[in-house]
Design a protein around this motif. Structure first.
Motif, PDB file in Angstrom:
ATOM      1  N   HIS A 329       0.837  -1.194   0.000  1.00 40.80           N
ATOM      2  CA  HIS A 329       0.000   0.000   0.000  1.00 40.80           C
ATOM      3  C   HIS A 329       0.879   1.253   0.000  1.00 40.80           C
ATOM      4  CE1 HIS A 329       0.697  -1.168   4.267  1.00 40.80           C
ATOM      5  NE2 HIS A 329       0.949   0.127   4.402  1.00 40.80           N
ATOM      6  N   ASP A 330       0.263   2.388  -0.275  1.00 39.92           N
ATOM      7  CA  ASP A 330       0.976   3.666  -0.252  1.00 39.92           C
ATOM      8  C   ASP A 330       1.474   3.927   1.176  1.00 39.92           C
ATOM      9  OD1 ASP A 330       1.635   6.474  -0.139  1.00 39.92           O
ATOM     10  OD2 ASP A 330       0.428   6.770  -1.939  1.00 39.92           O
ATOM     11  N   PRO A 331       2.746   4.295   1.344  1.00 40.85           N
ATOM     12  CA  PRO A 331       3.271   4.549   2.695  1.00 40.85           C
ATOM     13  C   PRO A 331       2.479   5.586   3.488  1.00 40.85           C
ATOM     14  CG  PRO A 331       5.079   4.404   1.120  1.00 40.85           C
ATOM     15  CD  PRO A 331       3.804   4.378   0.313  1.00 40.85           C
ATOM     16  N   VAL A 332       1.785   6.498   2.810  1.00 47.75           N
ATOM     17  CA  VAL A 332       1.006   7.495   3.551  1.00 47.75           C
ATOM     18  C   VAL A 332      -0.143   6.843   4.320  1.00 47.75           C
ATOM     19  CG1 VAL A 332       1.567   9.318   1.894  1.00 47.75           C
ATOM     20  CG2 VAL A 332      -0.554   8.032   1.619  1.00 47.75           C
ATOM     21  N   ASP A 333      -0.492   5.612   3.977  1.00 48.10           N
ATOM     22  CA  ASP A 333      -1.553   4.913   4.692  1.00 48.10           C
ATOM     23  C   ASP A 333      -1.084   4.345   6.031  1.00 48.10           C
ATOM     24  OD1 ASP A 333      -3.199   5.435   2.554  1.00 48.10           O
ATOM     25  OD2 ASP A 333      -3.045   3.432   1.678  1.00 48.10           O
ATOM     26  N   ASP A 334       0.227   4.314   6.262  1.00 46.94           N
ATOM     27  CA  ASP A 334       0.732   3.809   7.545  1.00 46.94           C
ATOM     28  C   ASP A 334       0.340   4.769   8.668  1.00 46.94           C
ATOM     29  OD1 ASP A 334       1.841   1.684   6.266  1.00 46.94           O
ATOM     30  OD2 ASP A 334       3.918   2.350   6.448  1.00 46.94           O
ATOM     31  N   ASP A 335      -0.171   4.223   9.760  1.00 41.82           N
ATOM     32  CA  ASP A 335      -0.652   5.081  10.857  1.00 41.82           C
ATOM     33  C   ASP A 335      -0.128   4.660  12.227  1.00 41.82           C
ATOM     34  OD1 ASP A 335      -2.064   2.737  11.304  1.00 41.82           O
ATOM     35  OD2 ASP A 335      -4.043   3.589  10.883  1.00 41.82           O
ATOM     36  N   TRP A 336       0.770   3.672  12.263  1.00 44.58           N
ATOM     37  CA  TRP A 336       1.163   3.143  13.571  1.00 44.58           C
ATOM     38  C   TRP A 336       1.940   4.154  14.405  1.00 44.58           C
ATOM     39  CZ3 TRP A 336       6.046   1.884  15.649  1.00 44.58           C
ATOM     40  CH2 TRP A 336       7.140   2.026  14.785  1.00 44.58           C
ATOM     41  N   THR A 337       2.796   4.978  13.780  1.00 37.91           N
ATOM     42  CA  THR A 337       3.557   5.952  14.567  1.00 37.91           C
ATOM     43  C   THR A 337       2.659   7.074  15.072  1.00 37.91           C
ATOM     44  OG1 THR A 337       4.220   7.099  12.526  1.00 37.91           O
ATOM     45  CG2 THR A 337       5.760   5.474  13.435  1.00 37.91           C
ATOM     46  N   THR A 338       1.609   7.408  14.319  1.00 38.54           N
ATOM     47  CA  THR A 338       0.643   8.405  14.786  1.00 38.54           C
ATOM     48  C   THR A 338      -0.087   7.884  16.021  1.00 38.54           C
ATOM     49  OG1 THR A 338       0.328   9.247  12.544  1.00 38.54           O
ATOM     50  CG2 THR A 338      -1.391   9.761  14.152  1.00 38.54           C
ATOM     51  N   HIS A 339      -0.554   6.629  15.936  1.00 38.51           N
ATOM     52  CA  HIS A 339      -1.197   6.022  17.107  1.00 38.51           C
ATOM     53  C   HIS A 339      -0.237   5.979  18.288  1.00 38.51           C
ATOM     54  CE1 HIS A 339      -4.883   4.924  15.133  1.00 38.51           C
ATOM     55  NE2 HIS A 339      -4.293   4.095  14.275  1.00 38.51           N
ATOM     56  N   LEU A 340       1.023   5.612  18.022  1.00 36.68           N
ATOM     57  CA  LEU A 340       1.992   5.459  19.103  1.00 36.68           C
ATOM     58  C   LEU A 340       2.267   6.789  19.787  1.00 36.68           C
ATOM     59  CD1 LEU A 340       3.910   3.637  20.661  1.00 36.68           C
ATOM     60  CD2 LEU A 340       5.635   4.039  18.888  1.00 36.68           C
ATOM     61  N   SER A 341       2.446   7.854  19.007  1.00 36.29           N
ATOM     62  CA  SER A 341       2.694   9.178  19.592  1.00 36.29           C
ATOM     63  C   SER A 341       1.523   9.606  20.467  1.00 36.29           C
ATOM     64  CB  SER A 341       2.935  10.199  18.477  1.00 36.29           C
ATOM     65  OG  SER A 341       4.112   9.898  17.753  1.00 36.29           O
ATOM     66  N   GLY A 342       0.311   9.332  20.000  1.00 44.70           N
ATOM     67  CA  GLY A 342      -0.863   9.676  20.792  1.00 44.70           C
ATOM     68  C   GLY A 342      -0.920   8.904  22.104  1.00 44.70           C
ATOM     69  N   LEU A 343      -0.554   7.648  22.073  1.00 43.55           N
ATOM     70  CA  LEU A 343      -0.560   6.828  23.282  1.00 43.55           C
ATOM     71  C   LEU A 343       0.500   7.292  24.280  1.00 43.55           C
ATOM     72  CD1 LEU A 343      -1.086   3.371  21.580  1.00 43.55           C
ATOM     73  CD2 LEU A 343      -2.637   4.391  23.271  1.00 43.55           C
ATOM     74  N   VAL A 344       1.683   7.681  23.778  1.00 43.25           N
ATOM     75  CA  VAL A 344       2.722   8.194  24.680  1.00 43.25           C
ATOM     76  C   VAL A 344       2.246   9.478  25.352  1.00 43.25           C
ATOM     77  CG1 VAL A 344       5.049   9.174  24.776  1.00 43.25           C
ATOM     78  CG2 VAL A 344       4.631   7.091  23.454  1.00 43.25           C
ATOM     79  N   ALA A 345       1.602  10.355  24.579  1.00 42.43           N
ATOM     80  CA  ALA A 345       1.060  11.587  25.162  1.00 42.43           C
ATOM     81  C   ALA A 345       0.008  11.264  26.224  1.00 42.43           C
ATOM     82  CB  ALA A 345       0.469  12.458  24.058  1.00 42.43           C
ATOM     83  N   GLN A 346      -0.843  10.282  25.946  1.00 44.00           N
ATOM     84  CA  GLN A 346      -1.844   9.856  26.925  1.00 44.00           C
ATOM     85  C   GLN A 346      -1.184   9.345  28.194  1.00 44.00           C
ATOM     86  OE1 GLN A 346      -4.580   7.346  24.208  1.00 44.00           O
ATOM     87  NE2 GLN A 346      -5.704   7.539  26.120  1.00 44.00           N
ATOM     88  N   ALA A 347      -0.143   8.523  28.029  1.00 41.37           N
ATOM     89  CA  ALA A 347       0.523   7.932  29.186  1.00 41.37           C
ATOM     90  C   ALA A 347       1.115   8.998  30.086  1.00 41.37           C
ATOM     91  CB  ALA A 347       1.615   6.971  28.714  1.00 41.37           C
ATOM     92  N   ARG A 348       1.630  10.074  29.504  1.00 37.84           N
ATOM     93  CA  ARG A 348       2.282  11.112  30.294  1.00 37.84           C
ATOM     94  C   ARG A 348       1.288  11.943  31.097  1.00 37.84           C
ATOM     95  NH1 ARG A 348       7.112  12.813  25.976  1.00 37.84           N
ATOM     96  NH2 ARG A 348       8.348  10.926  26.392  1.00 37.84           N
TER      97      ARG A 348
END
Length: 396
Positions: A329-348
């Motif tokens: 698929h097109d690399p722009v469809d990858d979303d795992w790092t976006t989810h991960l950044s959001g989870l780290v912000a939540q954890a903090r």
């Protein structure tokens, strides 16, 4: 935002996957990689091959008890549990039962995961983020999570080892990528070797290479009951093949593909590496195309073929539409790092939800055995060796 990531692997295939994922972390993030000791701990050569082509230069092998100390000293924001399902479940418990704020838990699968497995999700039910590698896999695993009541998010990442090595001027290898789990039967594996030997006789311009995940004395993610290198020695001894007709080798797959004129497998994520490297290929259908053979995803790919095709070097080029829908698929469809950044912000902010912890598949006894694999791997290696010897004897 910056963050610290601790990646923990338990086998060569998971280590390769983890190292590739770490290369795609957001700028400024730092990572450390460890291999937890178990009966399937990769050898030093396997570790080097797994890290080849990535920015990870070392992975310390350590017992589970030292992993606890590493968690305390490194204080990661994220723990990537790049391990087989039972190990993920045990390590998740170790992490979640510690006092104080917990890190974001990430897990996933290092290759083709079609059809999606409920069991794979259950072992990883505590994960905040579950990483898979195609639109189809995201849809299927999201559906399973909803059905089971798992809170974790399913993220999509392009398989991290699909960037090929530059092709070499001489491309004369036919690379056969072995798979420990399939086919299971002794005679089926012998048939593959015989067909490769036939190819060597008919096409002297091609050099068949059996690409091993591990030598006969090395461990792999999955147990291999009939090792190809040992089967070949038997065929030579029986006078059925010429000793030098095939080459057996390990090392990084990307380097083999750089020399490849063709590629063949029964079922291996390496088929995707071959596609990325523009190497014509065959996914063998002689033994069935189904979930048990882990090759159902190749239906409609134009890559399926037979041992008869292999014997004359009739390799395939994959369908472009299938590629776009499956792993390319097109690399722009990858979303795992976006989810991960959001989870780290939540954890903090203390906002991570309580993890889901489903019952261990197989019950308490199976869970105790999984813990033993980490806490007393030497003893479990002996038990495993005895079991394998009995299986070989029963299979003739």
């Amino acid at each position: 935002m910056t963050a610290r990531v601790l990646a923990v692997a338990d086998s060569d295939s998971y280590l390769k996957w983890a190292a590739g994922l770490l290369d795609a972390l957001p700028p400024g993030w730092t990572a450390r990689t460890a291999v937890v000791r178990s009966p399937i701990t990769p050898s030093a050569d396997q570790i080097r091959a797994a890290l080849n082509g990535t920015m990870t230069i070392e992975a310390e092998v350590l017992p589970a008890r030292r992993l606890r100390r590493l968690l305390a000293s490194y204080e990661p924001d994220v723990v990537l549990l790049a391990c087989t399902g039972p190990v993920v479940e045990v390590l998740s418990g170790i992490i979640l039962d510690r006092a104080g704020p917990r890190p974001v838990l990430v897990s996933g699968l290092p290759g083709i995961s079609v059809p999606a497995s409920e069991r794979a999700w259950v072992f990883r039910s505590a994960a905040d983020l579950f990483i898979v590698h195609s639109h189809r896999e995201v849809d299927e695993f999201t559906g399973i999570a909803r059905a089971l009541g798992i809170r974790g998010t399913v993220g999509r990442a392009r398989l991290p080892f699909l960037d090929p090595a530059p092709p070499r001027p001489l491309r004369d290898r036919v690379v056969f990528a072995t798979q420990a789990k399939v086919p299971v039967a002794l005679d089926e594996r012998r048939r593959i070797l015989l067909s490769l030997a036939t190819l060597a006789g008919k096409r002297p311009d091609l050099r068949p290479v059996v690409k091993l995940r591990g030598r006969a004395d090395e461990q792999q993610t999955h147990r291999e009951l009939h090792h190809y290198e040992l089967l070949w020695r038997d065929l030579v001894a029986e006078g059925k093949v010429r000793a030098g007709a095939l080459t057996f080798d390990a090392g990084p797959m990307r380097e083999h593909l750089a020399h490849a004129a063709g590629f063949v497998t029964v079922s291996s994520t390496a088929a995707l590496e071959a596609i990325a490297a523009r190497v014509p290929l065959l996914v063998l259908s002689d033994f069935g195309v189904n979930a048990e053979m882990i090759n159902v995803v190749f239906e409609g790919s134009d890559c399926l073929g037979t041992l008869a095709d292999l014997e004359v070097g009739a390799f395939r080029t994959p369908d472009r539409g299938w590629c776009a829908a499956n792993y390319f698929h097109d690399p722009v469809d990858d979303d795992w790092t976006t989810h991960l950044s959001g989870l780290v912000a939540q954890a903090r902010t203390g906002g991570l939800p309580a993890p889901t912890r489903l019952p261990y598949p197989g019950g308490a006894r199976a869970r105790r055995r999984a813990r033993m694999r980490l806490e007393a791997p030497a003893a479990m290696e002996v038990i495993s060796a005895v079991r394998q010897a009995r299986q070989r004897a029963a299979g003739g």
